[in-house]
Design a protein around this motif. Structure first.
Motif, PDB file in Angstrom:
ATOM      1  N   VAL A 202       0.849  -1.183   0.000  1.00 31.64           N
ATOM      2  CA  VAL A 202       0.000   0.000   0.000  1.00 31.64           C
ATOM      3  C   VAL A 202       0.890   1.241   0.000  1.00 31.64           C
ATOM      4  O   VAL A 202       2.063   1.189   0.379  1.00 31.64           O
ATOM      5  CB  VAL A 202      -0.935   0.037   1.231  1.00 31.64           C
ATOM      6  N   ARG A 203       0.309   2.343  -0.424  1.00 35.28           N
ATOM      7  CA  ARG A 203       1.019   3.622  -0.439  1.00 35.28           C
ATOM      8  C   ARG A 203       0.489   4.477   0.705  1.00 35.28           C
ATOM      9  O   ARG A 203      -0.710   4.751   0.775  1.00 35.28           O
ATOM     10  CB  ARG A 203       0.842   4.322  -1.787  1.00 35.28           C
ATOM     11  N   LEU A 204       1.391   4.881   1.587  1.00 33.76           N
ATOM     12  CA  LEU A 204       1.038   5.701   2.738  1.00 33.76           C
ATOM     13  C   LEU A 204       1.903   6.953   2.746  1.00 33.76           C
ATOM     14  O   LEU A 204       3.078   6.907   2.340  1.00 33.76           O
ATOM     15  CB  LEU A 204       1.248   4.929   4.040  1.00 33.76           C
ATOM     16  N   VAL A 205       1.349   8.040   3.217  1.00 31.48           N
ATOM     17  CA  VAL A 205       2.080   9.303   3.285  1.00 31.48           C
ATOM     18  C   VAL A 205       2.578   9.517   4.705  1.00 31.48           C
ATOM     19  O   VAL A 205       1.794   9.498   5.660  1.00 31.48           O
ATOM     20  CB  VAL A 205       1.193  10.480   2.845  1.00 31.48           C
TER      21      VAL A 205
ATOM     22  N   SER B  28       9.869   9.396  11.242  1.00 30.10           N
ATOM     23  CA  SER B  28       9.729   8.045  10.708  1.00 30.10           C
ATOM     24  C   SER B  28      10.909   7.739   9.794  1.00 30.10           C
ATOM     25  O   SER B  28      11.862   8.511   9.710  1.00 30.10           O
ATOM     26  CB  SER B  28       8.411   7.915   9.928  1.00 30.10           C
ATOM     27  N   ARG B  29      10.860   6.632   9.076  1.00 33.01           N
ATOM     28  CA  ARG B  29      11.909   6.301   8.113  1.00 33.01           C
ATOM     29  C   ARG B  29      11.816   7.160   6.849  1.00 33.01           C
ATOM     30  O   ARG B  29      12.695   7.087   5.985  1.00 33.01           O
ATOM     31  CB  ARG B  29      11.840   4.822   7.724  1.00 33.01           C
ATOM     32  N   TYR B  30      10.760   7.954   6.749  1.00 32.21           N
ATOM     33  CA  TYR B  30      10.513   8.743   5.547  1.00 32.21           C
ATOM     34  C   TYR B  30      10.271  10.198   5.935  1.00 32.21           C
ATOM     35  O   TYR B  30       9.679  10.481   6.975  1.00 32.21           O
ATOM     36  CB  TYR B  30       9.299   8.191   4.794  1.00 32.21           C
ATOM     37  N   ALA B  31      10.686  11.095   5.068  1.00 33.32           N
ATOM     38  CA  ALA B  31      10.479  12.516   5.330  1.00 33.32           C
ATOM     39  C   ALA B  31       8.992  12.825   5.383  1.00 33.32           C
ATOM     40  O   ALA B  31       8.173  12.172   4.726  1.00 33.32           O
ATOM     41  CB  ALA B  31      11.139  13.345   4.231  1.00 33.32           C
ATOM     42  N   ALA B  32       8.633  13.830   6.159  1.00 33.67           N
ATOM     43  CA  ALA B  32       7.235  14.240   6.239  1.00 33.67           C
ATOM     44  C   ALA B  32       6.738  14.614   4.849  1.00 33.67           C
ATOM     45  O   ALA B  32       7.398  15.356   4.116  1.00 33.67           O
ATOM     46  CB  ALA B  32       7.086  15.415   7.190  1.00 33.67           C
ATOM     47  N   GLY B  33       5.587  14.066   4.485  1.00 36.33           N
ATOM     48  CA  GLY B  33       5.014  14.334   3.176  1.00 36.33           C
ATOM     49  C   GLY B  33       5.425  13.344   2.104  1.00 36.33           C
ATOM     50  O   GLY B  33       4.838  13.340   1.016  1.00 36.33           O
ATOM     51  N   ALA B  34       6.423  12.499   2.396  1.00 38.09           N
ATOM     52  CA  ALA B  34       6.872  11.512   1.413  1.00 38.09           C
ATOM     53  C   ALA B  34       5.888  10.346   1.355  1.00 38.09           C
ATOM     54  O   ALA B  34       5.311   9.951   2.361  1.00 38.09           O
ATOM     55  CB  ALA B  34       8.264  11.004   1.770  1.00 38.09           C
TER      56      ALA B  34
END
Length: 254
Positions: free
Chosen positions: A197-200, A206-212
């Motif tokens: 799934v694709r999550l923002v 987290s492991r991902y930048a905000a908004g990524a």
């Protein structure tokens, strides 16, 4: 007019009986409705087809009773697209009859020691396979949890009660209950538990930048969204089994 928005013959016959302006307005509304149905159709069909029964869940009123702290109203999302699996990092050798008291300890630690507004997990599952409601807001609803930094929205957090580091046995009753809960929660959105799934990300911690936008397993370990060893190596190794069991419970082909 695009093929997806073509108006059925019976509707055209009705439109022919309306005055000019009314027919134009009715035609526009009808075409818009057909287009919306065409857009939502495949996903809704998957949700309708691949659903699983709701497992038995012990409500928080049973284990928490009158010990709930004052807290703000629950927050909600529109749907649940993914599940994050955790462990509570608490001792394993418990008697399942003592779980309500253990959960009160987890609740106290998170709302007292960490000063959270509520327990972070949406659900907790014990080694006997009993599922407990965690965070307040309604078992059947898409309650926004506080379990995976950056990915609390449109997800459910399921915590296995215990510590499941490398070499620790993981009871089948526990993984079967997690699978049943995941199958039910993901079924509402038509999500295949074996898929992605694709999550923002909502938070750069987290492991991902905000908004990524991140592409993650529909049934993911906590460590796939956040830098942590949770849910432990032993439980992480059981995630493929959990995904397959959840898909089977949804009635999906092998």
């Amino acid at each position: 007019m695009p093929a997806a928005a073509r108006v059925p013959g019976p509707v055209r016959a009705v439109l022919g009986c309306l005055p000019g302006l009314a027919a134009v307005l009715a035609l526009a509304l009808c075409a818009s409705g057909v287009e919306r149905a065409a857009t939502a159709g495949p996903r809704q069909a998957a949700a309708d087809r691949y659903t699983a029964p709701r497992p038995t869940v012990v409500p928080r009123s049973v284990w928490l009773g009158g010990e709930a702290r004052e807290q703000p109203p629950p927050r909600y999302d529109d749907e649940v697209l993914a599940v994050f699996v955790h462990h509570t990092d608490t001792p394993n050798g418990y008697d399942c009859a003592d779980v309500p008291a253990i959960l009160r300890g987890v609740y106290s630690g998170q709302t007292g020691g960490r000063d959270w507004d509520d327990i972070g997990y949406n659900f907790v599952v014990d080694r006997c396979g009993t599922i407990y409601e965690g965070r307040a807001g309604g078992i059947d609803r898409a309650v926004t949890g506080a379990h995976t930094q950056g990915f609390n929205h449109r997800t459910t957090g399921i915590a296995a009660l215990g510590t499941f580091t490398a070499g620790v046995p993981v009871p089948d009753a526990l993984t079967d209950a997690i699978a049943a809960l995941a199958a039910w929660k993901l079924g509402g959105a038509g999500t295949d538990p074996r898929g992605k799934v694709r999550l923002v990300s909502s938070n750069g911690l987290s492991r991902y930048a905000a908004g990524a936008t991140a592409t993650l397993p529909a049934v993911a370990g906590h460590d796939e969204g956040y830098q942590t060893s949770c849910p432990g190596e032993a439980l992480s190794a059981r995630l493929p089994d959990i995904r397959n069991t959840a898909a089977r419970l949804q009635g999906r082909p092998g």
